[in-house]
Scaffold this motif. Sequence first.
Motif: not given
Length: 591
Positions: A455-464, A479-486, A558-564
């Motif tokens: 559930g990526t909607n919540d995964l983004v919400q709770y990861t970030l 959504t493309l934050h490296p932590a989410v992709l990880y 990558c280090e940041t969402a901007d970089d991704v």
Amino acid sequence: MSESFEIRCKGVGVSEGIVVGRVLRMHGNTGYVYRANIQPADLEQELERFRAAVRLSRSQLQAIKDRAERELGKDHAYIFDAHLLLLEDEKLINDVENSIRTEQANAEWALKVVSDRLLSVYSEIKDDYLRERGSDIEDVVQRLLVSLSGEQPVHRNLPEDAVIVSQELLPSAVAELDLDFARAVATDSGGWTSHMAIIARGLGIPAVVGLRDFYRRARTGDTIIVDSGRNEVILNPTPATFARYQSETTNRTRTRMPEAVHRGPLRTLDGVEIRLRANVELPAEFAGVSTYDAQGIGLYRSEFLLARRGVMVSEEEQYLAYSKIAEVAGKYGAIVRLFDLGAEKQFDPAREPERNPALGLRAIRYGLHNEEIMRTQMRAILRAATGDRLDIVLPMVGDVSDVRRARRILNQEVSSLADAQVPQGQVRVGAMIETPSAVITADSIASTVDFFELGTNDLVQYTLAVDRGNEDVADWFRTLHPAVLYGINRSLEAARKRGIGAIVCGEMASTPSYATLLVGLGATDLSMTPSSMPRIRRVLSLIDSTIARQIAAECLACETADDVEALVRERFRASWPGVFPLSSLPVTRKR
Ligand code: PEP
Ligand code: MG
């Protein structure tokens, strides 16, 4: 006072289209009642506010009754007598007034407390007819709450050019509307992954959210233009604006379904098969499952069955609903998510609001806390699973202990149905991976379930730690934050290692560039709003999964969402020229 000059408000277009219509203001959350303390000096005023709401509701009901008598005859109007009698019931009125006085509480709260007490008595009555009267009480209470809010009551049958304008359109309110007539939606709060947005996309209704204080400025009946592509709504357009839009807009209620929908198996250029399943919430979306040739239903958000807040749906009604879902899904089967209640999908309006609902008694926690509700739902699913395949997915599990507890309850229900010789089918059990703790313990969760759903909607919400429905922090919802992709990568890996399936069912799966990255991370099963399937099919059939893998690996470093985002823009355009128009690639927002 209505402001008659043109007002433009910027928000976020979350469902495509342009519509010209008339505002229908809607108080989207009357069912959720807050408690406010009333100072002794203000008590008399609060009592008078309540009495005025009773008078207003009475005159509305009388008018409805007169009309029903005229148009339908006396036989059909008697129901309103019951409602009117309730509004004249001195005991009920006195109890609410006493509650306002003694609790020093606002009228809404007092009304809810008194009516819930009454409703709990009715719900225990054995006589079907009398028990049914409970729903009369609910209707009257709802009407009183709307009167107290100062709003016009919302008619479930909307006028044909209605554009619903609301501060926040809660899922329950959406589910109750006759969406055949809603041309568009404009709300002050919300984001791409809020449920209203998801449903609007599912139904092809244009929507702009995150308009901040638009609701306050709009009046029912005002002319409005909703332009999702420009992320904008225009209130009281000037004749020139109006004329421009008249020629530009097709003004259709629904986005027309494409004439030729690509059917059959979907493969990437290098031959990797990708299965697309459907996410559904409301019956209006069911037709899309076969129209777009989905391989079954990957996510049925079952809490949308509880459209009328405060009313649990009986086992029998649930059984019928899940049987229907199984039938709609056909041979590939359907995955029913256990009620994901809590957060913005409150079920029990009388419950004290939680301090932090997104982190509160939500999803599987709600079910484990209200075991009877979970048991009833499991029984209904087991019984409906005798024909086509039905599976269960547990929402928002924290770790393996949530899964074990739910499985224990399921096993008990399987045994008790068997003992009673009630026919039942075999269901598999999956876990929604939506929290950082589920990602971190994905290996052990994978060993206790039959499949994952991400559930990526919540995964983004709770990861970030970013509220998915709060427009003030929308810039941090990346959504493309490296932590989410990880998190996605790790969950997919855990499933692969264990040999279980993993379906990505958040909104990420229905966005072409994100879906490509998901394939690069190894996803082969995606679930989405059916109307998104044609464009996902098109894009995924034109990409090469090995290249997607290389790009995904770079993104993970990558280090940041901007970089991704920058990397995705550059690599996607270079690797697949013409497949990703600039507008379909992530745009880095300025902060
Ligand atoms: C998700 O969180 O991605 C999901 C599919 O569930 P919902 O949007 O209903 O929370
Ligand atoms: Mg979720």
